[in-house]
Design a protein around this motif. Structure first.
Motif, PDB file in Angstrom:
ATOM      1  N   VAL A   1      44.157  37.916  49.508  1.00  0.00           N
ATOM      2  CA  VAL A   1      42.941  38.718  49.636  1.00  0.00           C
ATOM      3  C   VAL A   1      43.300  40.178  49.402  1.00  0.00           C
ATOM      4  CG1 VAL A   1      41.069  39.401  51.181  1.00  0.00           C
ATOM      5  CG2 VAL A   1      41.998  37.078  51.299  1.00  0.00           C
ATOM      6  N   ALA A   2      42.528  40.836  48.528  1.00  0.00           N
ATOM      7  CA  ALA A   2      42.734  42.260  48.262  1.00  0.00           C
ATOM      8  C   ALA A   2      41.373  42.931  48.158  1.00  0.00           C
ATOM      9  CB  ALA A   2      43.528  42.464  46.984  1.00  0.00           C
TER      10      ALA A   2
ATOM     11  N   LEU B   1      46.826  45.369  41.080  1.00  0.00           N
ATOM     12  CA  LEU B   1      46.346  44.030  40.737  1.00  0.00           C
ATOM     13  C   LEU B   1      46.364  43.824  39.229  1.00  0.00           C
ATOM     14  CD1 LEU B   1      43.489  43.649  43.337  1.00  0.00           C
ATOM     15  CD2 LEU B   1      45.576  42.277  43.184  1.00  0.00           C
ATOM     16  N   LYS B   2      46.018  44.838  38.480  1.00  0.00           N
ATOM     17  CA  LYS B   2      46.094  44.745  37.025  1.00  0.00           C
ATOM     18  C   LYS B   2      47.540  44.491  36.588  1.00  0.00           C
ATOM     19  CE  LYS B   2      44.481  46.944  32.821  1.00  0.00           C
ATOM     20  NZ  LYS B   2      43.665  45.809  32.414  1.00  0.00           N
TER      21      LYS B   2
ATOM     22  N   LEU C   1      41.326  36.376  46.063  1.00  0.00           N
ATOM     23  CA  LEU C   1      39.982  36.720  46.499  1.00  0.00           C
ATOM     24  C   LEU C   1      39.900  38.244  46.508  1.00  0.00           C
ATOM     25  CD1 LEU C   1      37.237  35.784  47.600  1.00  0.00           C
ATOM     26  CD2 LEU C   1      38.246  35.808  49.881  1.00  0.00           C
ATOM     27  N   LEU C   2      39.126  38.792  45.567  1.00  0.00           N
ATOM     28  CA  LEU C   2      39.042  40.234  45.382  1.00  0.00           C
ATOM     29  C   LEU C   2      37.599  40.700  45.514  1.00  0.00           C
ATOM     30  CD1 LEU C   2      41.102  40.396  42.053  1.00  0.00           C
ATOM     31  CD2 LEU C   2      41.989  40.459  44.396  1.00  0.00           C
ATOM     32  N   ASP C   3      37.408  41.886  46.058  1.00  0.00           N
ATOM     33  CA  ASP C   3      36.068  42.460  46.007  1.00  0.00           C
ATOM     34  C   ASP C   3      35.914  43.163  44.651  1.00  0.00           C
ATOM     35  OD1 ASP C   3      37.402  44.901  46.296  1.00  0.00           O
ATOM     36  OD2 ASP C   3      36.527  45.369  48.239  1.00  0.00           O
ATOM     37  N   ARG C   4      34.708  43.626  44.350  1.00  0.00           N
ATOM     38  CA  ARG C   4      34.446  44.249  43.043  1.00  0.00           C
ATOM     39  C   ARG C   4      35.353  45.443  42.779  1.00  0.00           C
ATOM     40  NH1 ARG C   4      28.301  43.150  43.447  1.00  0.00           N
ATOM     41  NH2 ARG C   4      28.189  41.390  42.031  1.00  0.00           N
ATOM     42  N   GLU C   5      35.566  46.241  43.813  1.00  0.00           N
ATOM     43  CA  GLU C   5      36.383  47.444  43.632  1.00  0.00           C
ATOM     44  C   GLU C   5      37.826  47.085  43.278  1.00  0.00           C
ATOM     45  OE1 GLU C   5      34.360  47.009  46.329  1.00  0.00           O
ATOM     46  OE2 GLU C   5      32.779  48.388  45.692  1.00  0.00           O
ATOM     47  N   ALA C   6      38.390  46.099  43.937  1.00  0.00           N
ATOM     48  CA  ALA C   6      39.768  45.688  43.655  1.00  0.00           C
ATOM     49  C   ALA C   6      39.886  45.048  42.272  1.00  0.00           C
ATOM     50  CB  ALA C   6      40.264  44.721  44.732  1.00  0.00           C
TER      51      ALA C   6
END
Length: 91
Positions: free
Chosen positions: A40-41, A50-51, A76-81
Motif C-alpha cells: 500500500v502506498a 513508485l515509477k 494498492l495506490l491512491d491517485r496521487e501515488a
C-alpha cells in the motif's frame, strides 16, 4: 544493509532513517516466502519512487525486489501515488 539480507527472516535495526530508529523488521526472504503480498502506498510524495520501482524496475530498490513465491504481488495506490505511471492500472 538490511535489504541485502539473504538468510534471516526478521532483523533488528538500530539506525533506521525514519522513526523509530530502533525497530524489528521483516526481511526480503520472509516477504518473498509469502503466498501473496499487498503493498500500500499513498500520497504524491510516493509517485517518483513508485515509477522507478514499477516501470524502470531499478533492482537496487528493496521494493523492486519483492517476488512472492506464488507470484501474487498487488500494489494498492491512491491517485496521487499512481500519478505519472504509464503501466495499465485497475480502478
Amino acid at each position: 544493509p538490511i535489504f541485502q539480507e539473504q538468510n534471516s527472516l526478521i532483523s533488528f535495526l538500530e539506525d533506521s532513517p525514519k522513526p523509530p530508529p530502533q525497530r524489528v523488521t521483516m526481511t526480503l526472504p520472509l516477504l518473498n516466502a509469502s503466498k501473496s503480498l499487498l503493498v500500500v502506498a499513498t500520497g504524491a510524495s510516493k509517485a517518483p519512487v513508485l515509477k522507478r520501482i514499477l516501470e524502470e524496475q531499478e533492482p537496487w530498490l528493496p521494493a523492486a525486489r519483492l517476488r512472492p513465491r506464488s507470484g501474487r504481488l498487488r500494489w494498492l495506490l491512491d491517485r496521487e501515488a499512481a500519478q505519472g505511471l504509464q503501466i495499465p492500472l485497475e480502478k
